[in-house]
Motif scaffolding. Structure first.
Motif, PDB file in Angstrom:
ATOM      1  N   ARG A  67       0.846  -1.331   0.248  1.00 23.44           N
ATOM      2  CA  ARG A  67      -0.188   0.013   0.106  1.00 23.44           C
ATOM      3  C   ARG A  67       0.748   1.215   0.107  1.00 23.44           C
ATOM      4  NH1 ARG A  67      -4.626  -1.670   4.417  1.00 23.44           N
ATOM      5  NH2 ARG A  67      -5.639  -3.351   2.826  1.00 23.44           N
ATOM      6  N   LEU A  68       1.868   1.179   0.530  1.00 28.60           N
ATOM      7  CA  LEU A  68       2.993   2.388   0.694  1.00 28.60           C
ATOM      8  C   LEU A  68       3.642   2.467  -0.559  1.00 28.60           C
ATOM      9  CD1 LEU A  68       3.841   4.392   2.774  1.00 28.60           C
ATOM     10  CD2 LEU A  68       5.904   2.896   3.167  1.00 28.60           C
ATOM     11  N   ALA A  69       3.797   1.620  -1.226  1.00 30.57           N
ATOM     12  CA  ALA A  69       4.260   1.597  -2.651  1.00 30.57           C
ATOM     13  C   ALA A  69       3.345   2.307  -3.683  1.00 30.57           C
ATOM     14  CB  ALA A  69       4.999   0.405  -3.023  1.00 30.57           C
ATOM     15  N   ALA A  70       2.248   1.896  -3.379  1.00 23.44           N
ATOM     16  CA  ALA A  70       1.245   2.407  -4.245  1.00 23.44           C
ATOM     17  C   ALA A  70       0.609   4.086  -3.916  1.00 23.44           C
ATOM     18  CB  ALA A  70      -0.025   1.502  -4.388  1.00 23.44           C
ATOM     19  N   SER A  71       1.144   4.509  -2.713  1.00 23.34           N
ATOM     20  CA  SER A  71       0.865   5.798  -2.296  1.00 23.34           C
ATOM     21  C   SER A  71       1.697   6.960  -3.097  1.00 23.34           C
ATOM     22  CB  SER A  71       0.754   5.934  -0.691  1.00 23.34           C
ATOM     23  OG  SER A  71      -0.081   4.845  -0.341  1.00 23.34           O
ATOM     24  N   ASP A  72       0.911   8.272  -3.355  1.00 25.16           N
ATOM     25  CA  ASP A  72       1.861   9.156  -3.631  1.00 25.16           C
ATOM     26  C   ASP A  72       2.152   9.944  -2.236  1.00 25.16           C
ATOM     27  OD1 ASP A  72       3.014  11.488  -4.737  1.00 25.16           O
ATOM     28  OD2 ASP A  72       1.172  12.203  -5.459  1.00 25.16           O
ATOM     29  N   ASN A  75       4.516  15.052  -2.052  1.00 21.51           N
ATOM     30  CA  ASN A  75       4.289  16.171  -1.325  1.00 21.51           C
ATOM     31  C   ASN A  75       4.382  16.401   0.127  1.00 21.51           C
ATOM     32  OD1 ASN A  75       3.993  17.543  -3.879  1.00 21.51           O
ATOM     33  ND2 ASN A  75       1.846  16.964  -4.110  1.00 21.51           N
ATOM     34  N   MET A  76       4.581  15.096   0.879  1.00 20.31           N
ATOM     35  CA  MET A  76       4.367  15.141   2.405  1.00 20.31           C
ATOM     36  C   MET A  76       5.783  15.225   2.631  1.00 20.31           C
ATOM     37  SD  MET A  76       2.323  11.486   3.042  1.00 20.31           S
ATOM     38  CE  MET A  76       0.656  11.260   2.791  1.00 20.31           C
ATOM     39  N   ARG A  77       5.631  15.898   4.015  1.00 20.78           N
ATOM     40  CA  ARG A  77       6.908  16.172   4.989  1.00 20.78           C
ATOM     41  C   ARG A  77       7.303  14.725   5.204  1.00 20.78           C
ATOM     42  NH1 ARG A  77       5.051  19.779   9.694  1.00 20.78           N
ATOM     43  NH2 ARG A  77       3.208  18.090   9.549  1.00 20.78           N
ATOM     44  N   PHE A  78       8.528  14.431   5.729  1.00 24.83           N
ATOM     45  CA  PHE A  78       9.253  13.005   6.020  1.00 24.83           C
ATOM     46  C   PHE A  78       8.241  12.494   7.279  1.00 24.83           C
ATOM     47  CE2 PHE A  78      11.768   9.638   7.412  1.00 24.83           C
ATOM     48  CZ  PHE A  78      12.210   8.925   6.249  1.00 24.83           C
ATOM     49  N   ARG A  79       8.136  13.405   8.084  1.00 27.59           N
ATOM     50  CA  ARG A  79       7.559  12.941   9.519  1.00 27.59           C
ATOM     51  C   ARG A  79       5.867  12.517   9.022  1.00 27.59           C
ATOM     52  NH1 ARG A  79       4.826  16.318  13.568  1.00 27.59           N
ATOM     53  NH2 ARG A  79       3.317  14.917  13.161  1.00 27.59           N
ATOM     54  N   ASP A  80       5.360  12.922   7.885  1.00 30.19           N
ATOM     55  CA  ASP A  80       4.149  12.720   7.667  1.00 30.19           C
ATOM     56  C   ASP A  80       4.371  11.581   7.061  1.00 30.19           C
ATOM     57  OD1 ASP A  80       2.924  15.198   8.636  1.00 30.19           O
ATOM     58  OD2 ASP A  80       3.250  16.103   6.891  1.00 30.19           O
ATOM     59  N   LYS A  81       5.427  11.142   6.257  1.00 27.23           N
ATOM     60  CA  LYS A  81       5.374   9.916   5.482  1.00 27.23           C
ATOM     61  C   LYS A  81       5.645   8.742   6.598  1.00 27.23           C
ATOM     62  CE  LYS A  81       7.937  11.828   1.397  1.00 27.23           C
ATOM     63  NZ  LYS A  81       9.175  11.634   0.668  1.00 27.23           N
ATOM     64  N   ALA A  83       4.249   8.659   9.237  1.00 27.91           N
ATOM     65  CA  ALA A  83       2.917   8.554  10.103  1.00 27.91           C
ATOM     66  C   ALA A  83       1.870   8.073   9.151  1.00 27.91           C
ATOM     67  CB  ALA A  83       2.462   9.971  10.601  1.00 27.91           C
ATOM     68  N   GLN A  84       2.208   8.156   7.821  1.00 24.46           N
ATOM     69  CA  GLN A  84       1.124   7.632   6.970  1.00 24.46           C
ATOM     70  C   GLN A  84       1.813   5.893   6.815  1.00 24.46           C
ATOM     71  OE1 GLN A  84      -1.571   8.028   5.589  1.00 24.46           O
ATOM     72  NE2 GLN A  84      -1.794   6.790   3.639  1.00 24.46           N
ATOM     73  N   ALA A  85       2.934   5.743   6.977  1.00 26.60           N
ATOM     74  CA  ALA A  85       3.176   4.200   6.940  1.00 26.60           C
ATOM     75  C   ALA A  85       2.880   3.440   8.178  1.00 26.60           C
ATOM     76  CB  ALA A  85       4.888   4.071   6.956  1.00 26.60           C
ATOM     77  N   ALA A 125      10.752  -2.607   8.243  1.00 30.57           N
ATOM     78  CA  ALA A 125       9.984  -2.493   7.038  1.00 30.57           C
ATOM     79  C   ALA A 125       9.564  -1.133   6.692  1.00 30.57           C
ATOM     80  CB  ALA A 125       8.895  -3.497   7.192  1.00 30.57           C
ATOM     81  N   ILE A 126       9.254  -0.376   7.848  1.00 34.10           N
ATOM     82  CA  ILE A 126       8.722   0.838   7.406  1.00 34.10           C
ATOM     83  C   ILE A 126       9.946   1.832   6.927  1.00 34.10           C
ATOM     84  CG2 ILE A 126       7.781   2.911   8.505  1.00 34.10           C
ATOM     85  CD1 ILE A 126       5.886   1.356  10.044  1.00 34.10           C
ATOM     86  N   TRP A 127      10.897   1.700   7.720  1.00 34.67           N
ATOM     87  CA  TRP A 127      12.116   2.398   7.457  1.00 34.67           C
ATOM     88  C   TRP A 127      12.621   2.244   6.050  1.00 34.67           C
ATOM     89  CZ3 TRP A 127      13.094   6.987   8.741  1.00 34.67           C
ATOM     90  CH2 TRP A 127      12.970   7.522  10.105  1.00 34.67           C
ATOM     91  N   SER A 128      12.760   0.980   5.655  1.00 31.99           N
ATOM     92  CA  SER A 128      13.234   0.299   4.403  1.00 31.99           C
ATOM     93  C   SER A 128      12.430   0.795   3.501  1.00 31.99           C
ATOM     94  CB  SER A 128      13.497  -1.203   4.514  1.00 31.99           C
ATOM     95  OG  SER A 128      14.346  -1.378   5.395  1.00 31.99           O
ATOM     96  N   ALA A 129      11.018   0.846   3.427  1.00 35.00           N
ATOM     97  CA  ALA A 129      10.176   1.297   2.445  1.00 35.00           C
ATOM     98  C   ALA A 129      10.060   2.655   2.321  1.00 35.00           C
ATOM     99  CB  ALA A 129       8.671   0.835   2.955  1.00 35.00           C
ATOM    100  N   LEU A 130      10.608   3.490   3.315  1.00 33.41           N
ATOM    101  CA  LEU A 130      10.549   5.044   3.108  1.00 33.41           C
ATOM    102  C   LEU A 130      11.981   5.377   2.583  1.00 33.41           C
ATOM    103  CD1 LEU A 130       8.773   6.118   6.242  1.00 33.41           C
ATOM    104  CD2 LEU A 130       8.144   6.168   3.860  1.00 33.41           C
ATOM    105  N   GLY A 131      12.968   4.066   2.162  1.00 30.56           N
ATOM    106  CA  GLY A 131      14.068   4.593   1.700  1.00 30.56           C
ATOM    107  C   GLY A 131      15.222   4.843   2.540  1.00 30.56           C
TER     108      GLY A 131
END
Length: 228
Positions: A67-72, A75-81, A83-85, A125-131
């Motif tokens: 789901r994270l890979a399919a999300s845009d 335009n998010m701040r990193f902290r919001d990314k 939170a979204q994850a 998994a979250i940190w890795s998905a966020l690069g």
């Protein structure tokens, strides 16, 4: 319905978890309902429902990554990314009672270390998905901090009866804001000349810490990153 016996057994087990928890009763019922050969089932899940609960948690990690890979997130701040994850990971659980029962199971002394490992896997998994590309001490601190945020948010979510779990997402935002304040304070400490000299030796030691290497000969693992 899936042809994968692992997924078939897990889906069958979830029907019973609310009543019998992640127990041998649930495991036997899942085998009977799914039609999976008992020998195959025991081979896939040697510890029965305990291993089913582990599989359920890891399924949530997998769904979150998809789901994270399919999300845009552009335009998010990193902290919001972040939170979204975390939100996507919690929403991936879907079955709140299964999570509640799993929390109870992994609070037991024999399974507590594995419960902690699963939470660490989720944070990774979250940190890795966020690069995340950190390979030093930050690899550990990022995951340890996020593990605390994730686990506390899950516990809040389990008792949340607000519409759309809005109270949980507000709680999550507050926890991340707390982390950001800590990071800001740490940055100020690093910039202070006096404190920089005080912490010179500990920092020199910590600078030698490296993230664990990921083995390349394990199926399903590829690219750089930790094995947890």
């Amino acid at each position: 319905m899936t042809d994968d016996p692992t997924e078939t057994l897990l889906d069958a087990a979830l029907v019973h978890v609310a009543f019998d928890g992640w127990s041998d009763t649930t495991f036997r019922a899942a085998i009977e309902d799914s039609g999976v050969d008992p020998v195959v089932a025991r081979g896939l899940f040697p510890r029965g429902a305990v291993d089913l609960s582990v599989a359920y948690h890891r399924r949530g990690d997998r769904i979150m990554r998809e789901r994270l890979a399919a999300s845009d997130l552009s335009n998010m701040r990193f902290r919001d990314k972040v939170a979204q994850a975390v939100r996507l990971r919690i929403e991936a659980s879907e079955d709140r009672e299964a999570v509640r029962r799993g929390t109870t199971l992994f609070a037991l002394p024999p399974y507590a270390p594995e419960g902690a490992k699963l939470i660490w896997e989720t944070a990774d998994a979250i940190w890795s998905a966020l690069g995340d590309t950190s390979r030093d001490i930050n690899w550990y601190t990022k995951r340890a901090t996020l593990a605390g945020v994730y686990s506390s948010t899950v516990l809040f979510w389990l008792g949340d009866d607000s519409v759309g779990a809005q109270a949980t997402w507000d709680f999550l935002d507050r926890r991340i804001e707390d982390v950001m304040r800590i990071e800001t304070a740490k940055a100020k400490v690093r910039e202070n000349p006096l404190l920089k000299s005080v912490f010179a030796l500990p920092n020199a030691v910590l600078s030698r810490v490296r993230a664990p290497a990921r083995r390349q000969d394990v199926p399903g693992q590829s690219g750089p990153g930790p094995q947890v």
